[in-house]
Scaffold this motif. Structure first.
Motif, PDB file in Angstrom:
ATOM      1  N   LEU A  22       0.830  -1.219   0.000  1.00 47.41           N
ATOM      2  CA  LEU A  22       0.000   0.000   0.000  1.00 47.41           C
ATOM      3  C   LEU A  22       0.860   1.264   0.000  1.00 47.41           C
ATOM      4  O   LEU A  22       0.543   2.241  -0.681  1.00 47.41           O
ATOM      5  CB  LEU A  22      -0.953   0.010   1.210  1.00 47.41           C
ATOM      6  CG  LEU A  22      -2.054  -1.049   1.216  1.00 47.41           C
ATOM      7  CD1 LEU A  22      -2.895  -0.950   2.489  1.00 47.41           C
ATOM      8  CD2 LEU A  22      -2.959  -0.923  -0.007  1.00 47.41           C
ATOM      9  N   VAL A  23       1.972   1.238   0.762  1.00 44.34           N
ATOM     10  CA  VAL A  23       2.842   2.420   0.816  1.00 44.34           C
ATOM     11  C   VAL A  23       3.482   2.669  -0.557  1.00 44.34           C
ATOM     12  O   VAL A  23       3.485   3.786  -1.072  1.00 44.34           O
ATOM     13  CB  VAL A  23       3.922   2.267   1.913  1.00 44.34           C
ATOM     14  CG1 VAL A  23       5.003   3.326   1.790  1.00 44.34           C
ATOM     15  CG2 VAL A  23       3.278   2.348   3.292  1.00 44.34           C
ATOM     16  N   PRO A  41      -8.619  10.719  -4.518  1.00 43.94           N
ATOM     17  CA  PRO A  41      -9.435   9.932  -3.569  1.00 43.94           C
ATOM     18  C   PRO A  41      -8.788   8.593  -3.205  1.00 43.94           C
ATOM     19  O   PRO A  41      -8.876   8.135  -2.056  1.00 43.94           O
ATOM     20  CB  PRO A  41     -10.745   9.720  -4.334  1.00 43.94           C
ATOM     21  CG  PRO A  41     -10.821  10.871  -5.284  1.00 43.94           C
ATOM     22  CD  PRO A  41      -9.394  11.165  -5.686  1.00 43.94           C
ATOM     23  N   TRP A  42      -8.091   7.975  -4.169  1.00 43.65           N
ATOM     24  CA  TRP A  42      -7.394   6.719  -3.867  1.00 43.65           C
ATOM     25  C   TRP A  42      -6.244   6.964  -2.901  1.00 43.65           C
ATOM     26  O   TRP A  42      -5.996   6.174  -1.996  1.00 43.65           O
ATOM     27  CB  TRP A  42      -6.847   6.086  -5.166  1.00 43.65           C
ATOM     28  CG  TRP A  42      -7.921   5.407  -5.923  1.00 43.65           C
ATOM     29  CD1 TRP A  42      -8.520   5.848  -7.058  1.00 43.65           C
ATOM     30  CD2 TRP A  42      -8.553   4.166  -5.579  1.00 43.65           C
ATOM     31  NE1 TRP A  42      -9.491   4.967  -7.451  1.00 43.65           N
ATOM     32  CE2 TRP A  42      -9.529   3.920  -6.580  1.00 43.65           C
ATOM     33  CE3 TRP A  42      -8.392   3.248  -4.553  1.00 43.65           C
ATOM     34  CZ2 TRP A  42     -10.345   2.792  -6.545  1.00 43.65           C
ATOM     35  CZ3 TRP A  42      -9.201   2.119  -4.523  1.00 43.65           C
ATOM     36  CH2 TRP A  42     -10.158   1.902  -5.517  1.00 43.65           C
ATOM     37  N   HIS A  43      -5.530   8.087  -3.118  1.00 44.75           N
ATOM     38  CA  HIS A  43      -4.395   8.431  -2.253  1.00 44.75           C
ATOM     39  C   HIS A  43      -4.862   8.568  -0.793  1.00 44.75           C
ATOM     40  O   HIS A  43      -4.257   8.002   0.121  1.00 44.75           O
ATOM     41  CB  HIS A  43      -3.767   9.737  -2.754  1.00 44.75           C
ATOM     42  CG  HIS A  43      -2.510  10.106  -2.043  1.00 44.75           C
ATOM     43  ND1 HIS A  43      -1.311   9.458  -2.250  1.00 44.75           N
ATOM     44  CD2 HIS A  43      -2.256  11.059  -1.102  1.00 44.75           C
ATOM     45  CE1 HIS A  43      -0.387   9.994  -1.485  1.00 44.75           C
ATOM     46  NE2 HIS A  43      -0.925  10.963  -0.763  1.00 44.75           N
ATOM     47  N   THR A  49      -6.006   3.843   5.274  1.00 43.22           N
ATOM     48  CA  THR A  49      -5.916   2.391   5.534  1.00 43.22           C
ATOM     49  C   THR A  49      -4.560   2.049   6.147  1.00 43.22           C
ATOM     50  O   THR A  49      -4.474   1.256   7.101  1.00 43.22           O
ATOM     51  CB  THR A  49      -6.115   1.598   4.214  1.00 43.22           C
ATOM     52  OG1 THR A  49      -7.298   2.064   3.586  1.00 43.22           O
ATOM     53  CG2 THR A  49      -6.210   0.111   4.458  1.00 43.22           C
ATOM     54  N   VAL A  50      -3.493   2.669   5.626  1.00 39.74           N
ATOM     55  CA  VAL A  50      -2.147   2.433   6.186  1.00 39.74           C
ATOM     56  C   VAL A  50      -2.115   2.876   7.653  1.00 39.74           C
ATOM     57  O   VAL A  50      -1.575   2.174   8.521  1.00 39.74           O
ATOM     58  CB  VAL A  50      -1.070   3.192   5.357  1.00 39.74           C
ATOM     59  CG1 VAL A  50       0.270   3.227   6.083  1.00 39.74           C
ATOM     60  CG2 VAL A  50      -0.913   2.554   3.980  1.00 39.74           C
ATOM     61  N   LEU A  51      -2.737   4.019   7.929  1.00 35.03           N
ATOM     62  CA  LEU A  51      -2.768   4.518   9.317  1.00 35.03           C
ATOM     63  C   LEU A  51      -3.458   3.506  10.240  1.00 35.03           C
ATOM     64  O   LEU A  51      -2.933   3.143  11.300  1.00 35.03           O
ATOM     65  CB  LEU A  51      -3.502   5.868   9.345  1.00 35.03           C
ATOM     66  CG  LEU A  51      -3.713   6.507  10.713  1.00 35.03           C
ATOM     67  CD1 LEU A  51      -2.383   6.874  11.358  1.00 35.03           C
ATOM     68  CD2 LEU A  51      -4.583   7.761  10.605  1.00 35.03           C
ATOM     69  N   LEU A  52      -4.621   3.013   9.811  1.00 36.27           N
ATOM     70  CA  LEU A  52      -5.382   2.084  10.669  1.00 36.27           C
ATOM     71  C   LEU A  52      -4.641   0.755  10.834  1.00 36.27           C
ATOM     72  O   LEU A  52      -4.556   0.204  11.934  1.00 36.27           O
ATOM     73  CB  LEU A  52      -6.784   1.852  10.074  1.00 36.27           C
ATOM     74  CG  LEU A  52      -7.663   3.119   9.983  1.00 36.27           C
ATOM     75  CD1 LEU A  52      -9.001   2.805   9.332  1.00 36.27           C
ATOM     76  CD2 LEU A  52      -7.875   3.743  11.363  1.00 36.27           C
ATOM     77  N   ILE A 112     -13.797   8.587   2.011  1.00 34.03           N
ATOM     78  CA  ILE A 112     -12.760   7.642   1.586  1.00 34.03           C
ATOM     79  C   ILE A 112     -13.469   6.419   0.995  1.00 34.03           C
ATOM     80  O   ILE A 112     -14.604   6.112   1.348  1.00 34.03           O
ATOM     81  CB  ILE A 112     -11.775   7.258   2.713  1.00 34.03           C
ATOM     82  CG1 ILE A 112     -12.477   6.584   3.881  1.00 34.03           C
ATOM     83  CG2 ILE A 112     -10.979   8.459   3.203  1.00 34.03           C
ATOM     84  CD1 ILE A 112     -11.501   5.890   4.825  1.00 34.03           C
ATOM     85  N   TYR A 113     -12.791   5.774   0.099  1.00 32.55           N
ATOM     86  CA  TYR A 113     -13.350   4.641  -0.668  1.00 32.55           C
ATOM     87  C   TYR A 113     -14.694   4.999  -1.320  1.00 32.55           C
ATOM     88  O   TYR A 113     -15.519   4.129  -1.576  1.00 32.55           O
ATOM     89  CB  TYR A 113     -13.448   3.374   0.192  1.00 32.55           C
ATOM     90  CG  TYR A 113     -12.069   2.805   0.441  1.00 32.55           C
ATOM     91  CD1 TYR A 113     -11.326   2.269  -0.598  1.00 32.55           C
ATOM     92  CD2 TYR A 113     -11.484   2.873   1.691  1.00 32.55           C
ATOM     93  CE1 TYR A 113     -10.040   1.795  -0.404  1.00 32.55           C
ATOM     94  CE2 TYR A 113     -10.192   2.403   1.904  1.00 32.55           C
ATOM     95  CZ  TYR A 113      -9.480   1.856   0.842  1.00 32.55           C
ATOM     96  OH  TYR A 113      -8.205   1.394   1.032  1.00 32.55           O
TER      97      TYR A 113
END
Ligand code: HEM
Ligand code: HEM
Length: 183
Positions: A22-23, A41-43, A49-52, A112-113
């Motif tokens: 993901l990164v 929006p994808w960014h 998601t990376v944060l969670l 998001i999403y």
């Protein structure tokens, strides 16, 4: 006290490779974003998601066993390796938080999403602050790229020069007998 373990748990391995993917995807999207605003929006979605996943990962890391370094690994390498890992955890939180703060100081995070209405961080709405946060967000991402290069060089060194278990224990499905030979 937590026991030492001979390999990373399946959950750690799954989160490691998902976050790595993901990164890298988000860095590539960031590069393409100036010409393709529709990617933004994808960014945001991938970044949150990376944060969670990183929050989950830190909780998992603190509450489950993890492997010791191989015995013959020198002290300087242990310190460097551990420092890079800790820096990753800090950056995997700081990068998305700074990105999120950037949009919060600007137009707002929005969805998001494409369907989850996300909230803003409590920062002042200000174009100057937005630009400063955006600059810090980008600088932190560049630092992460440098660390990923160092990290991958370390992984390859363990695999091809030291020929120890370090790379394998972050891969799924390593047999116990193989580990017994090396640890
Ligand atoms: C894995 C997480 C993330 C990475 C690696 C990352 C990386 C980057 C990079 C390298 C840029 C610079 C692009 C360029 O100027 O060419 C950028 C810009 C930006 N990112 Fe992220 N980002 C992440 C998460 C987020 C999140 C979660 C948000 C918002 C919710 C966000 C919002 C932004 C914004 C608004 C910009 C433009 C900044 C500006 O105009 O100065 N990013 N990101
Ligand atoms: C954005 C990309 C990446 C990030 C953010 C990342 C982050 C991390 C972190 C934080 C750890 C420490 C786990 C712990 O808490 O003990 C780790 C371990 C590891 N990573 Fe990565 N990683 C990335 C990509 C890669 C890649 C591409 C490879 C292989 C080529 C790799 C190989 C490894 C290995 C072998 C370990 C285990 C090290 C050990 O056992 O001491 N990583 N990674």
């Amino acid at each position: 006290m937590r026991e030492a373990y001979d390999r990373y748990s399946n959950v750690s391995i799954l989160i490691h490779w998902t976050v790595a993917l993901l990164v890298v995807a988000n860095l590539l999207i960031a590069l393409a974003m100036s010409d393709h605003r529709e990617l933004f929006p994808w960014h945001k979605s991938i970044g949150i998601t990376v944060l969670l996943l990183t929050l989950l990962r830190i909780v998992w890391r603190l509450t489950h066993p993890w492997p010791h370094f191989p015995e013959r690994m020198p002290g300087w390498e242990r310190v460097l390796s551990r420092s890079v890992h800790i820096a990753f955890y800090v950056l995997l939180l700081a990068i998305p938080l700074l990105g999120w703060a950037t949009v919060s100081a600007g137009r707002g995070t929005g969805e998001i999403y494409g369907f989850i209405q996300w909230f803003d961080l409590p920062v002042a709405k200000s174009p100057e602050l937005r630009d400063q946060l955006g600059g810090l967000h980008e600088a932190a991402a560049i630092l992460a790229v440098a660390l990923v290069v160092l990290h991958v060089c370390g992984a390859l060194k363990h695999q091809f020069f030291d020929e120890d278990v370090v790379f394998h224990r972050m891969l799924p499905g390593l047999r116990q007998s193989h580990m017994d030979d090396e640890i």
